[in-house]
Design an enzyme around this catalytic site. Structure first.
Site, PDB file in Angstrom:
ATOM      1  N   ASN A   1      -9.900  -3.509   1.967  1.00 40.24           N
ATOM      2  CA  ASN A   1      -9.822  -3.369   0.487  1.00 40.24           C
ATOM      3  C   ASN A   1     -11.055  -3.124  -0.133  1.00 40.24           C
ATOM      4  OD1 ASN A   1      -7.065  -3.817   0.953  1.00 40.24           O
ATOM      5  ND2 ASN A   1      -7.412  -5.908   0.850  1.00 40.24           N
TER       6      ASN A   1
ATOM      7  N   HIS B   1      -4.363   0.867  11.476  1.00 42.78           N
ATOM      8  CA  HIS B   1      -4.215  -0.369  12.299  1.00 42.78           C
ATOM      9  C   HIS B   1      -5.481  -1.082  12.633  1.00 42.78           C
ATOM     10  CE1 HIS B   1      -2.864  -3.527  15.085  1.00 42.78           C
ATOM     11  NE2 HIS B   1      -1.786  -2.760  15.599  1.00 42.78           N
TER      12      HIS B   1
ATOM     13  N   TYR C   1       0.695  -4.517  12.017  1.00 43.13           N
ATOM     14  CA  TYR C   1       0.590  -3.170  11.673  1.00 43.13           C
ATOM     15  C   TYR C   1       1.360  -2.457  12.650  1.00 43.13           C
ATOM     16  CZ  TYR C   1      -3.119  -3.567   7.891  1.00 43.13           C
ATOM     17  OH  TYR C   1      -3.697  -3.807   6.868  1.00 43.13           O
TER      18      TYR C   1
ATOM     19  N   HIS D   1       0.890  -1.014  -0.135  1.00 46.34           N
ATOM     20  CA  HIS D   1      -0.014   0.153   0.107  1.00 46.34           C
ATOM     21  C   HIS D   1       0.848   1.139  -0.090  1.00 46.34           C
ATOM     22  CE1 HIS D   1      -3.713  -2.147   0.609  1.00 46.34           C
ATOM     23  NE2 HIS D   1      -3.071  -3.035   1.466  1.00 46.34           N
TER      24      HIS D   1
END
Length: 725
Positions: free
Chosen positions: A151, A342, A365, A77
């Site tokens: 997503n 996160h 994360y 990402h």
């Protein structure tokens, strides 16, 4: 000396120091220590041609800061864009499911920051590769920060987070030559897929048009993992999160995507920024699929399996609130790049499930942010700060911003009167859901996760004919880039387990035979696993198709923010342009005047209008529809402009609406479009194919054109053959 502070001295409160800095009139340049700078253009030297002096602290600070301006980019990402906005729930109906105030109190407007991204590419890659898109929302709630990290596809490639490094290593550029960038069409990715049948559902989505969205503003978002909602009574419901774009879910076509990446690699980023600047704020509704605790095992798939979705026909999506993005970042790096999301950032009323992918994400994360943002204080960076007060005993570390006063930094304590003290649940304290756990420690996976093919088949069967054709072409393109035949053959074998017809088409495109394996290869267990563990589970689902999975069934008719190219040259009909422009802009569309040269273009009466782009710097792939106005002189010039003719051919190839007025139809008549449909090449009044004609300035043409643009694309053209554009 009096030790008390003079109330008139120059000291500042720490909160004043943390105020955002905005450049304005009258400000003097300073160093980072506040020293005013007299000369920022020349370094300090021993004579005007002499050596630069080490004592030049202004030079040293400026260069040192520049040398360290870049932080490690995200592992995945890395390329993204973000915006600020607000969220408001529609009513208090969710109180029976959750005690999260931002989901139950319609009087609260919660600030958000949303970041969209590609997954595989580096920061410098282009915006429209074939890829999954990240969709992460940070809610600044009064109970703390809540991050909904997802997503634009509802499922994931793998079932267990321990395989995530392998997945990403496989899809990233190959380590020996760092090729290819931001692409899954290469040996290592498909090698991994061919040996991991659990990937097939997400692979089907990746090969679909969902992987090349028209805009961030026109794609869905999904939380992917199964979470819990907890109400005031401590009762649990499972939940799946959705974002539904009010503009509908739309995509480009693959040939178009490849050209956009060359014409404007910032296409998605620019689209989001420009829409917000123009006041056309993107909007999504938050949708929830809520499942009672007691219904966990009633489906023909495992609710905790992240490679599975819950069909909307089985559990409807409740639209509970709306997010509006209404402000662009002031500084891309400080906000978008430093934003730290996160899935473990939750608030009372939301909790985790035992989804094995989610459990691994909770570690990954935080660990990533520690490396990327320099240490444990990344939550103090302005874009990540909670609006709820922060009181704890955590101290120090790199880039600590908060100044904690007092002697104690531990709990329990008596010196500080026990503060900060723990909060009771009744006072808003977070309490994890008390799920009963009674099991042996095992390194294994549930057999209920072993159905790899029924949901990929459901997805494929739900697509329109055009979407299925695009998916077939995508497989042929991607696997055509794989130069190891055994890998291609294994993937075709897996596809045959999803749909025999699809496998046959892909095999034909690759020059292969369909060789379905006696049992699909499954390399997801340890070396000592029983052979039975390698056997996939065959499930015959009750649901054969799900209309919600096809973009053909998305919202249509809304042309707000759609980009329309007007092809013009000197001598165009002014009324033709003015009337169509007025009609389109009244519906929220955005008109771009395109001409053979930049500057100004004159109508037949000698009036000038500004040209937005010349044919040299612009292409049909950057717009949603084409209009050619009336005007004999203009049309004659355009007919002699090869790029203008190509504009028409390319737009027709990509199934976009094309409207012509008066003499403007002559431009279409000399293009390749004249050959379509082959049965009647002279008939250009083909509304069912999105090719419209009319008189110079009548509003009937505008009404038809607006309706055609609202349809998005006319994929019926693809049945007629391909235009060589």
């Amino acid at each position: 000396m009096n030790s008390k502070k003079n109330p008139k001295d120059n000291s500042q409160k720490i909160e004043d120091l943390n105020k955002d800095i905005e450049v304005g009139d009258g400000q003097k340049m300073t160093t980072n220590q506040g020293v005013k700078v007299n000369d920022d253009t020349s370094s300090l030297k021993a004579g005007d041609r002499g050596a630069t002096l080490l004592e030049d602290f202004i030079l040293r600070e400026k260069i040192t800061h520049f040398d360290h301006e870049r932080i490690p980019e995200r592992i995945v990402h890395a390329r993204g864009s973000g915006a600020h906005g607000v969220f408001r729930v529609y009513d208090d109906s969710l109180k029976k499911y959750t005690k999260a105030a931002f989901l139950t109190d319609p009087s609260r407007e919660t600030s958000v920051f949303t970041r969209f991204s590609t997954v595989a590419g580096f920061r410098g890659s282009a915006d429209i590769p074939r890829d999954v898109r990240g969709f992460a929302v940070k809610f600044y709630t009064e109970e703390g920060v809540y991050d909904l990290v997802g997503n634009n596809m509802p499922v994931f490639f793998i079932q267990d987070a321990i395989k995530f490094p392998d997945l990403i290593h496989a899809v990233k550029p190959e380590p020996d030559n760092e090729i290819p960038q931001a692409a899954s069409a290469h040996n290592t990715f498909w090698d991994f897929v061919s040996l991991s049948p659990e990937t097939m559902h997400n692979v089907m989505w990746l090969m679909s048009d969902r992987a090349i969205p028209r805009s961030f503003r026109m794609m869905e978002g999904f939380g992917i993992n199964t979470f819990r909602l907890i109400n005031e009574q401590g009762e649990s419901h499972f939940v799946k999160f959705h974002w539904k774009p009010l503009l509908g879910t739309h995509s480009v076509v693959w040939d178009e995507a490849q050209k956009i990446n060359g014409q404007d690699p910032d296409f998605h980023r620019r689209d989001l920024y420009d829409a917000i600047e123009a006041g056309s704020f993107p909007e999504w509704e938050l949708g929830l699929q809520i499942i009672p605790q007691e219904d966990e095992h009633k489906f023909d798939f495992d609710l905790l399996d992240p490679t599975k979705l819950v069909p909307e026909e089985i559990v409807p999506v409740l639209r509970v609130g709306k997010m509006t993005l209404n402000r662009n970042p002031d500084n891309f790096f400080a906000e978008t790049e430093q934003a730290a999301f996160h899935p473990g950032h939750i608030v009372p009323g939301i909790d985790f499930s035992n989804d094995p992918l989610l459990q691994g994400r909770l570690f990954s994360y935080t660990d990533t942010q520690l490396s990327r943002l320099g240490g444990p204080n990344f939550h103090e960076i302005p874009i990540n700060r909670s609006i709820a007060p922060i009181h704890n005993n955590q101290r120090d570390g790199i880039s600590r911003m908060q100044i904690n006063r007092g002697k104690t930094s531990y709990h329990p304590n008596s010196i500080g009167d026990g503060f900060p003290e723990q909060a009771k649940v009744s006072e808003g304290g977070f309490a994890s859901y008390q799920e009963r756990v009674d099991a042996n420690k095992v390194r294994a996976r549930s057999r209920s996760f072993m159905d790899f093919f029924s949901q990929p088949a459901l997805f494929y069967n739900s697509l329109s004919e055009a979407e299925q054709a695009h998916l077939t072409d995508a497989f042929c393109f991607e696997l055509g880039k794989v130069d190891i035949v055994d890998i291609r053959q294994r993937v075709v074998g897996l596809i045959s387990q999803v749909d025999a017809g699809l496998a046959a088409k892909v095999a034909e495109g690759l020059g292969l035979e369909v060789e379905a394996p006696e049992q699909p290869i499954n390399h997801q267990f340890g070396a000592d696993a029983d052979e039975a563990d390698y056997q996939p589970v065959t499930v015959i689902p009750k649901l054969k198709s799900s209309p919600a999975l096809s973009m053909a069934n998305t919202v249509k008719g809304n042309i707000k923010t759609r980009q329309i190219a007007f092809l013009t040259a000197d001598g165009f009909d002014g009324d033709s342009v003015a009337s169509m422009k007025t009609a389109l802009e009244a519906e929220g569309a955005m008109v771009k005047i395109i001409a053979p040269r930049s500057g100004m273009v004159k109508d037949s009466a000698g009036n000038s209008i500004k040209v937005d782009h010349s044919f040299l710097t612009f292409s049909s792939v950057l717009v949603d529809a084409i209009f050619v106005p009336a005007g004999k002189a203009s049309t004659e010039t355009l007919k002699q402009t090869p790029r203008a003719v190509h504009f028409i051919d390319e737009a027709f190839l990509h199934c976009k609406p094309i409207a012509t007025a008066g003499e403007g139809r002559e431009l279409v008549a000399i293009s390749y479009v004249k050959n379509y449909p082959k049965s009647n090449p002279n008939d250009l009044d083909l509304e069912n194919l999105g090719l419209l004609t009319g008189n110079g300035s009548g509003d009937n043409l505008a009404k038809k054109f607006i309706k055609a643009i609202g349809n998005h694309r006319f994929f019926e053209r693809e049945k007629l053959g391909k235009i060589p554009a």
